[in-house]
Design a protein around this motif. Structure first.
Motif: not given
Length: 320
Positions: A73-77, A119-132, A134-140
């Motif tokens: 989830e974090l790597l996608r965002a 599993a081979a592509d962290p940019s794919a759909a959201p996982t069920p283990t965390g809150t998806p 909506s876009g890139p996170l801020s550094v903070g």
């Protein structure tokens, strides 16, 4: 003769009773088949195959999948904003960590489609283990979520196998390190856990060694040694000082900047070795948290000295 003819002609030939019953059954069966076919039920389909045997679950499978899902989830965002070098290095650490955890699962026979949506592509759909997201996170926001990630799994990690505990505690240390590189405060908590004395046994010799390194260095190396020493002294203030002995022996004589540099590298690389022994056989969540944060503190001190943090500090690279 005509009478005989009428007699013969007037005879009605009835089939035997058994023949009549067979005709009725055949006719009724045809009608039933027509009725069933009319309802859309195919009578000529093969029987479904028997169910496959249930797959044997790998040790601590759900726990490791949960950690992988949170990392996905974090790597996608991941943000592409300020401090690109730090962001790039932190992402590389977590990507290596994730790949090793996925490798651990697949080596145990867990299908990749059960580990994550892709599993081979962290940019794919959201996982069920965390809150998806909506876009890139801020550094903070990223450093905040990284610093909070291990706490969601610490209780489950206490009851995991010893091998999984050691692997994940090192992984949590790396996650805290990445958060620290981005500016989060990941120092050990002020409240002592049961492992503080064992961590103190590892911290005070580091402080002593860098006092020697700073004394035998000059120029830029001395400046770095003093910065690292300050970090290690801060860690010692939180963990506590080991006063079991009045001094600690060095692995070799240190009499010049070259041997001082070698000493700094040696003690920092050795510091996190055999960490699996520290929490003991029945660790608490607070103990595992202490160890992981201590690992991060040492890795961040090593980064100040010029050694890059590694994905699994204190461990040989686990098999993928």
């Amino acid at each position: 003769m005509n009478g005989d003819t009428r007699a013969r002609g007037s005879r009605v030939h009835h089939p035997p009773v058994s023949t009549t019953r067979r005709l009725f059954l055949v006719g009724g069966g045809a009608a039933l088949l027509a009725a069933v076919t009319g309802c859309g039920v195919r009578m000529d389909l093969p029987q479904p195959p028997p169910p496959s045997p249930t797959r044997r679950r790998a040790p601590d499978e759900a726990l490791i999948i949960g950690v992988v899902g949170d990392l996905d989830e974090l790597l996608r965002a991941w943000p592409a904003a300020a401090k690109p070098a730090v962001l790039k290095h932190s992402r590389a650490l977590l990507t290596e960590l994730r790949a090793t955890l996925v490798g651990r699962l697949t080596n145990e026979g867990v299908p990749t489609e059960e580990i994550a949506p892709a599993a081979a592509d962290p940019s794919a759909a959201p996982t069920p283990t965390g809150t998806p997201t909506s876009g890139p996170l801020s550094v903070g926001e990223l450093r905040k979520r990284l610093a909070a990630l291990p706490s969601a799994h610490l209780d489950s990690t206490t009851s995991a196998t010893a091998e999984t505990r050691e692997l994940l505690t090192a992984a949590y240390g790396t996650i805290f390190t990445a958060a620290g590189l981005l500016g989060a405060d990941v120092a050990p908590a002020a409240e002592a856990s049961p492992v503080r004395p064992r961590l103190a046994e590892r911290t005070s010799p580091l402080v002593y060694a860098f006092e020697v390194v700073a004394a035998q260095s000059s120029g830029t190396q001395r400046s770095r040694a003093l910065d690292t020493l300050e970090r290690l002294r801060g860690l010692e203030r939180l963990i506590g000082r080991d006063d079991a002995t009045s001094g600690w022996s060095l692995p070799f004589p240190v009499t010049d900047p070259g041997s001082a540099r070698r000493l700094g590298d040696t003690v920092l690389k050795r510091a996190v070795g055999a960490l699996g022994e520290v929490p003991g056989r029945a660790p608490t969540a607070e103990s595992l948290d202490d160890v992981a944060r201590w690992v991060a503190a040492v890795q961040l001190a090593a980064d100040t000295w010029g050694l890059e943090p590694v994905a699994f500090p204190g461990m040989e690279q686990p098999d993928r």
